[in-house]
Design an enzyme around this catalytic site. Structure first.
Site, PDB file in Angstrom:
ATOM      1  N   ASN A 123       1.411  -1.254   0.488  1.00  0.00           N
ATOM      2  CA  ASN A 123       0.203   0.080  -0.229  1.00  0.00           C
ATOM      3  C   ASN A 123       0.775   1.234   0.052  1.00  0.00           C
ATOM      4  O   ASN A 123       1.443   1.393   0.883  1.00  0.00           O
ATOM      5  CB  ASN A 123      -1.103  -0.308   1.436  1.00  0.00           C
ATOM      6  CG  ASN A 123      -1.596   1.079   1.062  1.00  0.00           C
ATOM      7  OD1 ASN A 123      -2.201   2.457   0.203  1.00  0.00           O
ATOM      8  ND2 ASN A 123      -2.435   1.342   2.178  1.00  0.00           N
TER       9      ASN A 123
ATOM     10  N   LYS B 107      -0.304   4.066  -0.209  1.00  0.00           N
ATOM     11  CA  LYS B 107      -0.623   5.058  -0.024  1.00  0.00           C
ATOM     12  C   LYS B 107      -0.342   6.328  -0.114  1.00  0.00           C
ATOM     13  O   LYS B 107      -0.493   7.067  -2.040  1.00  0.00           O
ATOM     14  CB  LYS B 107       0.006   5.852   1.543  1.00  0.00           C
ATOM     15  CG  LYS B 107      -0.686   4.152   2.268  1.00  0.00           C
ATOM     16  CD  LYS B 107      -0.405   4.643   4.009  1.00  0.00           C
ATOM     17  CE  LYS B 107      -0.537   2.799   4.524  1.00  0.00           C
ATOM     18  NZ  LYS B 107       0.079   2.900   6.232  1.00  0.00           N
TER      19      LYS B 107
ATOM     20  N   HIS C  38      -9.919   0.794   5.219  1.00  0.00           N
ATOM     21  CA  HIS C  38      -8.288   0.805   5.957  1.00  0.00           C
ATOM     22  C   HIS C  38      -8.633   1.645   7.162  1.00  0.00           C
ATOM     23  O   HIS C  38      -9.338   2.903   6.630  1.00  0.00           O
ATOM     24  CB  HIS C  38      -7.202   1.748   4.502  1.00  0.00           C
ATOM     25  CG  HIS C  38      -5.839   1.957   4.986  1.00  0.00           C
ATOM     26  ND1 HIS C  38      -5.458   2.700   6.269  1.00  0.00           N
ATOM     27  CD2 HIS C  38      -4.576   1.093   4.919  1.00  0.00           C
ATOM     28  CE1 HIS C  38      -4.090   2.499   6.641  1.00  0.00           C
ATOM     29  NE2 HIS C  38      -3.939   1.599   5.953  1.00  0.00           N
TER      30      HIS C  38
ATOM     31  N   GLU D 133      -6.819   4.271   7.871  1.00  0.00           N
ATOM     32  CA  GLU D 133      -6.612   5.734   7.019  1.00  0.00           C
ATOM     33  C   GLU D 133      -7.737   7.299   6.875  1.00  0.00           C
ATOM     34  O   GLU D 133      -8.351   8.202   7.104  1.00  0.00           O
ATOM     35  CB  GLU D 133      -5.434   6.029   6.799  1.00  0.00           C
ATOM     36  CG  GLU D 133      -4.248   5.840   7.702  1.00  0.00           C
ATOM     37  CD  GLU D 133      -2.879   5.339   6.895  1.00  0.00           C
ATOM     38  OE1 GLU D 133      -3.028   5.349   5.679  1.00  0.00           O
ATOM     39  OE2 GLU D 133      -1.475   5.144   7.240  1.00  0.00           O
TER      40      GLU D 133
ATOM     41  N   GLU E 122      -5.606  -5.113  10.636  1.00  0.00           N
ATOM     42  CA  GLU E 122      -4.949  -4.293  10.626  1.00  0.00           C
ATOM     43  C   GLU E 122      -4.380  -3.262  12.016  1.00  0.00           C
ATOM     44  O   GLU E 122      -5.372  -2.315  12.318  1.00  0.00           O
ATOM     45  CB  GLU E 122      -4.340  -3.320   9.244  1.00  0.00           C
ATOM     46  CG  GLU E 122      -3.923  -3.563   8.483  1.00  0.00           C
ATOM     47  CD  GLU E 122      -3.762  -2.739   7.285  1.00  0.00           C
ATOM     48  OE1 GLU E 122      -2.624  -2.965   6.824  1.00  0.00           O
ATOM     49  OE2 GLU E 122      -4.172  -1.865   6.894  1.00  0.00           O
TER      50      GLU E 122
ATOM     51  N   GLY F  81       2.185   2.229  10.549  1.00  0.00           N
ATOM     52  CA  GLY F  81       3.223   3.425  10.577  1.00  0.00           C
ATOM     53  C   GLY F  81       3.973   3.863  12.120  1.00  0.00           C
ATOM     54  O   GLY F  81       4.089   5.262  12.323  1.00  0.00           O
TER      55      GLY F  81
ATOM     56  N   SER G  59       3.576  -1.624  10.743  1.00  0.00           N
ATOM     57  CA  SER G  59       4.303  -2.143  10.040  1.00  0.00           C
ATOM     58  C   SER G  59       5.500  -3.372   9.987  1.00  0.00           C
ATOM     59  O   SER G  59       6.581  -3.614  10.998  1.00  0.00           O
ATOM     60  CB  SER G  59       5.334  -1.990  12.222  1.00  0.00           C
ATOM     61  OG  SER G  59       5.206  -0.389  12.381  1.00  0.00           O
TER      62      SER G  59
END
Ligand code: PGA
Length: 324
Positions: A80, A82, A164, A166, A234, A240, A280
């Site tokens: 991904n 991003k 996701h 985010e 996730e 991240g 991560s």
């Protein structure tokens, strides 16, 4: 130490084997029997806080260093990218991926930013498929800033990442909105990488399974079929942050997700659906994570922007192979 094979629910220990040299996505579960038990493992004790009420997960307690998959799907690794990259940096990344030696028993997908999909599609090896990072809930039209599934198909993308964290927690997308997108994409024959995962405060409050199951249910209520869905677990606190879930923490949730699918969708879907881990993942931790029996691959953010490291993560499928 001996190698034994057992069934998904740990029902029957069938035979001693030192034969398996290749992993091809078949439902084979090989267990290394060790003297130590997980009861003495402090990480395992943490599961009490998560609420371990999953039968088949707990029935595997004591089976460590499993080197195979509980599901029957092929190992799957997604990158991904991003909102990262430029024409130049992505051109370098593509050339690194094109020259990498990649294991064959892996489905590989990368999700470039929309504006670079065409560039990447035209330069990346066909060995690697392309995903979009988002899509609209229906047919395109007067929806400023959105990208339709039809446009994604027009660029020869076969996948879309939905749900996701985010987009859930920064953009504010809710379960129903995400479910609508998933249903539309699947109806148009685009595969969905369906992301779920808990916030740190939800984990600490013992709500990990509740949150994941609610997000799963929203997908299950909306989608027409499970043939083209990959679930990405996730944990938000691991994305991240450099703070990866331990293999045991990830395995616990993956096993619970598979159990949920078995009880709420079907045993067949539970077996076939890939459940991949994200948060991560890097070249140093992927092999240990990949050894967990319910981890069917990865969704990788930061480390997928480095070609050689992403290749290492892809090739961690070899951790599923049991040496002769
Ligand atoms: P990360 O991101 O690997 O950078 O933690 C994972 C993801 O968001 O899919």
């Amino acid at each position: 130490m001996a190698l034994v094979s057992t069934s998904l629910g740990g029902r029957a220990v069938s035979q001693l084997s030192a034969q398996l040299t290749q992993f091809s996505g078949l439902r084979k579960v090989f267990v290394r029997v060790e003297n130590s038990t997980t009861d003495s493992n402090p990480t395992q004790c943490f599961f009490g806080n998560v609420g371990s009420h999953v039968q088949h997960a707990s029935s595997r307690k004591g089976c460590r260093a499993v080197v195979a998959m509980a599901g029957s799907g092929k190992f799957f690794v997604g990158g991904n990218w991003k909102c990262n990259g430029t024409k130049d940096s992505l051109s370098k990344l593509v050339s690194d991926l094109n020259s990498a030696a990649l294991e064959s028993d892996v489905d590989i997908v990368v999700a470039p930013p929309f504006v670079y999909i065409d560039q990447v599609k035209n330069s990346l090896s066909d060995r690697i498929e392309i995903a979009a990072q988002n899509c609209w809930t229906g047919k395109g039209g007067a929806f400023t800033g959105e990208i339709s599934v039809e446009q994604i198909k027009d660029l020869d993308c076969n996948w879309v990442v939905l749900g996701h964290s985010e987009r859930r927690h920064i953009i504010g997308e809710d379960d129903q909105f995400i479910g609508k997108k998933a249903a539309y994409a699947l109806n148009q024959n685009i595969g969905v990488i369906a992301c779920i995962g808990e916030l740190l405060e939800e984990r600490e409050a013992g709500k990990t399974f509740d949150v994941c199951f609610q997000q799963l249910k929203a997908f299950a209520d909306a989608v027409p079929s499970w043939d083209k869905i990959v679930i990405a677990y996730e944990p938000v606190w691991a994305i991240g942050t450099g703070k990866v879930a331990t293999p045991e923490q990830a395995q616990e949730v993956h096993a619970a997700v598979r159990d949920w699918l078995s009880k709420n969708v079907s045993a067949d879907v539970a077996s076939k659906t890939r459940i991949i881990y994200g948060g991560s993942v890097n070249g140093g931790n992927c092999a240990e994570l990949a050894k967990q029996e319910d981890i069917d691959g990865f969704l990788v953010g930061g480390a997928s922007l480095k070609g050689p490291e992403f290749a290492t993560i892809i090739n961690s499928v070899s951790s599923k192979k049991v040496a002769a």
